[in-house]
Design a protein around this motif. Structure first.
Motif: not given
Length: 280
Positions: A29, A165-167
């Motif tokens: 992340t 990633p979390v985004e």
């Protein structure tokens, strides 16, 4: 800033990721964010500068465009040296968690780079040694330790699953949240009643105009009213069709069916009351 012979002027997303990883961005992340910001800010150009739009007048420098007014503690030599710039960026962003000082993060430009950044970050986090960096690519401070990136730094073997990633998941979550909110609105019988009330209200307005036209009032007002009625009659049929279609669509959904039933029940009650008054 001039480059020395043999040095690199532009880094790939993977090379940016490796430099940032060594500076402390160790998770997918935070590393993805760091790479995305660098790509949006400088396009990966080590010696990039910008003065446009800065207030007070100042210069953004290097991969992460560290401003020389707001961060006087960062020298030009460090700003144009990728490892040093990455270390300062890690500090300024509080370990990759706070990016509000970067305009490209706030305006969404960094988000547009997140796909490329995520792939580069995942590759480096899975195996840092898969991306080689060379201290001789840049100097002025020669901050990269001897042998870094050559396989002898003891950092190999750190593996993790290849994933975005979390985004990226967050963006999908925002879309899901919007869908849920829309579904909640549709499931509320009161909202369906509001739609039907708006349609009914339009009918009342048309009826009022018609009454004015039938009253025989002369002059521009009467003429305008009669013209409006003529036009409204043509549209009234369409309004009724739309209302019928809305009720048909609404009846498919349980909540919509309840709203239509409530509306029809109200009509029946009103008709009964009018009949009682006429017979009394």
């Amino acid at each position: 800033m001039p480059s020395k012979p043999g040095s690199k002027t532009t880094l790939t997303p993977e090379e940016i990721a490796r430099v940032a990883y060594e500076a402390g961005f160790k998770t997918r992340t935070t590393l993805s964010r760091a790479v995305a910001v660098a790509l949006a800010e400088s396009g990966g150009r080590i010696n990039a500068t910008n003065k446009s739009g800065n207030s007070p007048p100042s210069t953004d420098r290097g991969l992460w465009q560290i401003n020389d007014h707001w961060h006087k503690e960062v020298s030009d030599a460090e700003a144009f040296n990728p490892p040093a710039a990455a270390a300062h960026t890690h500090r300024i962003s509080k370990g990759g968690t706070v990016w509000r000082e970067w305009a490209t993060w706030n305006n969404g430009s960094a988000g547009a780079q997140m796909g490329r950044a995520a792939l580069a970050a995942a590759k480096v986090v899975q195996n840092p040694d898969s991306v080689v960096i060379d201290a001789q690519w840049w100097d002025p401070l020669d901050l990269v330790p001897e042998g870094d990136g050559s396989g002898g730094d003891g950092l190999g073997g750190i593996g993790d699953a290849l994933m975005f990633p979390v985004e990226l998941v967050k963006y999908a979550g925002q879309l899901t949240e919007l869908t849920i909110k829309a579904s909640g609105w549709l499931m509320n019988p009161a909202n369906w009643l509001r739609v039907l009330e708006v349609v009914a209200g339009a009918g009342v307005v048309i009826l009022g105009v018609k009454m004015l036209a039938d009253s025989g009032v002369g002059g521009p007002v009467g003429a305008a009213a009669r013209g409006a009625v003529k036009t409204a009659k043509a549209g009234a049929k369409q309004v009724k069709k739309v209302q019928q279609r809305a009720e048909t669509v609404a009846s498919v959904h349980p909540a919509g069916a309840a709203a239509v039933a409530a509306k029809n029940s109200g009509k029946t009650t009103a008709a009964s009351s009018a009949k009682k008054e006429s017979t009394s």
